[in-house]
Design an enzyme around this catalytic site. Structure first.
Site, mmCIF file in Angstrom:
data_model
loop_
_atom_site.group_PDB
_atom_site.id
_atom_site.type_symbol
_atom_site.label_atom_id
_atom_site.label_comp_id
_atom_site.label_asym_id
_atom_site.label_seq_id
_atom_site.Cartn_x
_atom_site.Cartn_y
_atom_site.Cartn_z
ATOM 1 C CG ASP A 1 -11.268 -13.319 -18.694
ATOM 2 O OD1 ASP A 1 -10.287 -14.938 -17.995
ATOM 3 O OD2 ASP A 1 -11.744 -13.820 -19.389
ATOM 4 C CG HIS B 1 -2.370 0.878 0.792
ATOM 5 N ND1 HIS B 1 -2.713 1.618 0.189
ATOM 6 C CD2 HIS B 1 -3.741 0.147 1.428
ATOM 7 C CE1 HIS B 1 -3.017 2.110 0.822
ATOM 8 N NE2 HIS B 1 -4.092 1.673 0.495
#
Length: 455
Positions: free
Chosen positions: A398, A154
């Protein structure tokens, strides 16, 4: 669940990339600077063998790390609690694993301690400059199903930037041309610049949040056992809460904070805040703070370029007393949250940046120290933090073997951490992922749903 590690790869950019040190913005260096885990589950591929999947994932990652070369670098402490990013193409970690479990063993995929076996572990006892910024684990289950567990620093990206990277990586894996390239110049967020002026605002979000009445610190609360729950609200329940929050508000009131109805985030977060206070059995006079994460990309002037790759979110706090929150209607809690959000203007972001630049040391603002003891920010009892993924494109990842059947946060065990995300099953429905002390969780679940049913 037994998971066997079959192989571990260091994946480096496919082509030479920029080298050298990069200054990080103040927003990269505070709050959560540890790695944030997420996990995706997929049905067995009907078109690709496991060997092809692994090779394709490795190859596409190496190509994705060319435009996103920052993720192949390493962080360095440079003193005074500050960090720099060294672009050195050291690469990301990709782990191959197998498990004798089946997808059906996970039921409805509620987060569990078993997820720790499916997401790479980051050992913060290791010197920071030796830790990869991106670690990925591909686990093949006995049924042929797949999990993709990843954890990403982060200190380099916020949620929006992380999802941009994941989307581009998946696009490359599918053999499609690149979409939006990352905007990598952190100078636009004044990275490395000296302070320009004294802060214009009183930045309460950088102070210590309230403590339990009678306590001098949060040490004891930090030690208490926590547990995680995933709670779903159907679309009609969300709409009912929004009606409750906006009930009785006058359309003749022309102040900017009341003309517009309370948003889904303001409403649901207000409901969570009230439910937590009730579950923790706070006294009416107990102060409590709610940390709100606000994306500044469109709030600064000029707005940040599309594809800005870094941290552009900042936390602000709403503060109240448990008695006020519980004795007044839901709209009161929502109004406190809106007030906090609306403080985030261009001037406010500049002022907060100067506040941080003027700090002699950033250590007390960083979560990595909370892992080791009583330093660092703590938004557990009597406080809470609610992050929104409601508008982020978190679904439909995907890589060439179909879209995921589940996506969610990995394990997190800080009391008060919570996350709102859209449900993939019904448009308008919402999932709350929340971590609380184990002693409070059952009461919270009861309060969370009971207040909707009773109104």
């Amino acid at each position: 669940m037994v998971v066997t590690i079959k192989n571990s790869h260091v994946v480096k950019p496919a082509k030479p990339t920029r080298t050298g040190r990069v200054s990080l913005s103040e927003w990269d260096q505070i709050g959560t600077i540890t790695h944030v885990p997420t996990i995706y589950f997929y049905k067995p591929s009907q078109t690709q063998s496991n060997a092809i999947i692994i090779n394709n994932l490795k190859d596409s990652l190496s190509h994705a790390l060319v435009p996103f070369y920052l993720l192949a670098g390493r962080l360095h402490w440079i003193g005074r609690g500050r960090l720099e990013l060294e672009c050195n193409a050291m690469g990301a970690t990709l782990i191959e694993a197998e498990s004798e479990s089946k997808l059906e063993d996970f039921g409805d995929f509620l987060p569990s301690p078993e997820y720790q076996n499916l997401i790479p572990n980051v050992d913060y006892a290791v010197p920071l400059h030796e830790l990869p910024l991106l670690l990925v684990q591909l686990t093949i289950f006995q049924c042929g199903g797949i999990s993709l567990g990843l954890t990403i620093s982060h200190a380099v990206v916020d949620g929006k930037s992380a999802l941009q990277f994941m989307s581009e990586w998946a696009r490359i894996s599918r053999g499609e041309p690149s979409g939006m390239l990352p905007f990598l110049d952190r100078k636009i967020m004044r990275a490395g610049d000296p302070p320009s002026a004294p802060p214009q605002f009183d930045h309460a979000e950088f102070g210590l949040p309230p403590l339990l009445l009678g306590r001098l610190n949060s040490t004891e609360e930090r030690k208490k056992k926590t547990t995680i729950a995933m709670l779903r609200l159907a679309k009609n329940q969300v709409e009912k809460l929004k009606s409750m929050a906006n009930e009785g508000r006058s359309s003749t009131d022309t102040s900017s904070t009341t003309v517009r109805g309370y948003t889904r985030y303001e409403t649901l977060t207000g409901h969570v805040w009230r439910s937590v206070c009730k579950a923790r059995r706070h006294k009416p006079e107990q102060p409590t703070a709610l940390a709100v994460c606000v994306d500044s990309r469109r709030r600064v002037q000029p707005p940040l370029p599309d594809g800005y790759f870094g941290n552009a979110s900042l936390d602000v706090i709403a503060v109240s007393h448990a008695g006020e929150l519980l004795s007044k209607p839901l709209g009161y809690a929502a109004s406190k949250i809106r007030e906090a959000i609306e403080t985030v203007t261009d001037e406010y972001v500049r002022s907060a940046t100067d506040f941080l630049k003027n700090q002699p040391d950033l250590t007390r603002f960083q979560d990595i120290h909370a892992l080791r003891g009583a330093e660092g920010p703590f938004y557990g009892n009597p406080n809470i933090a609610v992050v929104s993924w409601l508008t982020l494109p978190i679904y439909g990842l995907d890589f060439g073997w179909g879209e995921e059947i589940y996506m969610g946060p990995g394990t997190h065990d800080f009391d008060g951490d919570s996350l709102l995300l859209p449900s993939p099953d019904e448009e308008g429905s919402v999932i709350l992922a929340i971590c609380l002390q184990a002693a409070h969780m059952e009461a919270f679940k009861k309060c969370f749903y009971e207040d909707i049913l009773l109104n």
